[in-house]
Design an enzyme around this catalytic site. Structure first.
Site, short mmCIF file in Angstrom:
data_model
loop_
_atom_site.label_atom_id
_atom_site.label_comp_id
_atom_site.label_asym_id
_atom_site.label_seq_id
_atom_site.Cartn_x
_atom_site.Cartn_y
_atom_site.Cartn_z
N ASP A 33 0.85 -1.19 0.00
CA ASP A 33 0.00 0.00 0.00
C ASP A 33 0.89 1.24 0.00
O ASP A 33 1.90 1.30 0.69
CB ASP A 33 -0.90 -0.01 1.25
CG ASP A 33 -2.04 0.98 1.14
OD1 ASP A 33 -3.20 0.55 1.04
OD2 ASP A 33 -1.77 2.21 1.15
N ILE A 34 0.50 2.24 -0.75
CA ILE A 34 1.31 3.46 -0.89
C ILE A 34 1.32 4.28 0.41
O ILE A 34 2.26 5.05 0.65
CB ILE A 34 0.79 4.30 -2.08
CG1 ILE A 34 1.88 5.18 -2.67
CG2 ILE A 34 -0.44 5.10 -1.73
CD1 ILE A 34 1.51 5.78 -4.02
N ASN A 91 -12.64 -3.31 2.59
CA ASN A 91 -13.62 -2.24 2.70
C ASN A 91 -14.64 -2.37 1.57
O ASN A 91 -14.28 -2.74 0.44
CB ASN A 91 -12.93 -0.88 2.64
CG ASN A 91 -12.12 -0.61 3.89
OD1 ASN A 91 -12.55 -0.91 5.00
ND2 ASN A 91 -10.92 -0.06 3.72
N GLU A 99 -12.06 3.45 -0.90
CA GLU A 99 -11.56 4.55 -1.73
C GLU A 99 -11.43 4.13 -3.20
O GLU A 99 -11.74 4.89 -4.10
CB GLU A 99 -10.17 4.93 -1.16
CG GLU A 99 -9.45 6.06 -1.83
CD GLU A 99 -7.99 6.15 -1.33
OE1 GLU A 99 -7.12 6.43 -2.16
OE2 GLU A 99 -7.75 5.92 -0.13
N VAL A 100 -10.93 2.93 -3.40
CA VAL A 100 -10.66 2.46 -4.77
C VAL A 100 -11.72 1.42 -5.16
O VAL A 100 -11.82 0.37 -4.51
CB VAL A 100 -9.25 1.86 -4.88
CG1 VAL A 100 -8.98 1.39 -6.31
CG2 VAL A 100 -8.19 2.88 -4.45
N HIS A 104 -10.35 -5.30 -3.32
CA HIS A 104 -9.01 -5.59 -2.82
C HIS A 104 -9.06 -6.00 -1.36
O HIS A 104 -9.96 -5.60 -0.62
CB HIS A 104 -8.08 -4.37 -2.97
CG HIS A 104 -8.66 -3.10 -2.43
ND1 HIS A 104 -9.60 -2.36 -3.11
CD2 HIS A 104 -8.44 -2.44 -1.26
CE1 HIS A 104 -9.92 -1.29 -2.39
NE2 HIS A 104 -9.23 -1.33 -1.26
N HIS A 106 -6.75 -5.84 2.10
CA HIS A 106 -5.56 -5.32 2.79
C HIS A 106 -5.04 -6.43 3.70
O HIS A 106 -5.81 -7.00 4.47
CB HIS A 106 -5.90 -4.14 3.69
CG HIS A 106 -6.47 -2.94 3.00
ND1 HIS A 106 -5.78 -1.76 2.87
CD2 HIS A 106 -7.69 -2.71 2.44
CE1 HIS A 106 -6.54 -0.85 2.26
NE2 HIS A 106 -7.70 -1.41 2.00
P1 5GP Z 1 -9.61 1.33 0.40
O1 5GP Z 1 -9.89 2.49 1.27
O2 5GP Z 1 -10.26 1.48 -0.96
O3 5GP Z 1 -9.93 0.02 1.04
O4 5GP Z 1 -8.05 1.28 0.21
C1 5GP Z 1 -7.37 1.73 -0.91
C2 5GP Z 1 -5.91 1.74 -0.58
O5 5GP Z 1 -5.19 1.93 -1.76
C3 5GP Z 1 -5.49 2.83 0.40
O6 5GP Z 1 -4.96 2.24 1.57
C4 5GP Z 1 -4.43 3.63 -0.39
O7 5GP Z 1 -3.34 4.02 0.40
C5 5GP Z 1 -4.02 2.66 -1.48
N1 5GP Z 1 -3.61 3.31 -2.71
C6 5GP Z 1 -4.26 4.30 -3.37
N2 5GP Z 1 -3.60 4.62 -4.49
C7 5GP Z 1 -2.54 3.79 -4.58
C8 5GP Z 1 -1.47 3.66 -5.53
O8 5GP Z 1 -1.39 4.33 -6.54
N3 5GP Z 1 -0.55 2.69 -5.26
C9 5GP Z 1 -0.61 1.90 -4.15
N4 5GP Z 1 0.36 0.99 -3.98
N5 5GP Z 1 -1.59 2.02 -3.23
C10 5GP Z 1 -2.54 2.96 -3.44
#
Ligand code: 5GP
Length: 120
Positions: A33-34, A91, A99-100, A104, A106
């Site tokens: 994760d970034i 999530n 967010e994405v 996915h 984590h």
């Molecule tokens: P969500 O909130 O959708 O479950 O988590 C999305 C995750 O993707 C976040 O923890 C965020 O830090 C990670 N993320 C967003 N953009 C990127 C990216 O461009 N590269 C990587 N490696 N992680 C990302």
């Protein structure tokens, strides 16, 4: 919700945005994760176009379902948290702040993670 091909993980899968590949097979891709929230914070994404875990569970083939979840546990072992333990977070939807919009998981670990939910 229709799958949006412009989401960031779709771009990573297409190779348009780089990631540090930790694992890849025909069903899944794993990368850090970034914005890591723990010493180990890895994302595992299916190769197929699924918005959420609900979408994945409803529409993925048995091979995709098995392949993805096998990859998740394999990656946990690969990154060294199988013995010490880890938390999986998927999530889904607004209350979770997903967010994405590409499904996915984590994998979080590398320290004692405390209670299940952080405040806020
Ligand atoms: P969500 O909130 O959708 O479950 O988590 C999305 C995750 O993707 C976040 O923890 C965020 O830090 C990670 N993320 C967003 N953009 C990127 C990216 O461009 N590269 C990587 N490696 N992680 C990302």
């Amino acid at each position: 919700m229709a799958y949006d091909d412009s989401n960031i993980f779709a771009k990573i899968l297409r190779g348009e945005i780089p990631c540090q590949k930790l694992y890849e097979d025909e069903f899944a891709l794993a990368f850090p994760d970034i914005r890591p929230q723990a010493p180990v914070h890895v994302l595992v994404i299916p190769k197929g176009k699924y918005v959420s875990i609900a979408d994945f569970g409803a529409k993925a083939s048995p091979e995709e379902l098995t392949g993805f979840w096998r990859a998740v546990s394999h990656v946990a072992k690969l990154v060294g948290v199988e013995e010490s333990g880890y938390r999986l977070i998927c999530n889904a939807g607004p209350d979770s702040r997903q967010e994405v919009p590409h499904f996915h998981a984590h994998i979080l670990g590398g320290r004692a993670l405390g209670h299940l939910l952080a405040p806020g």
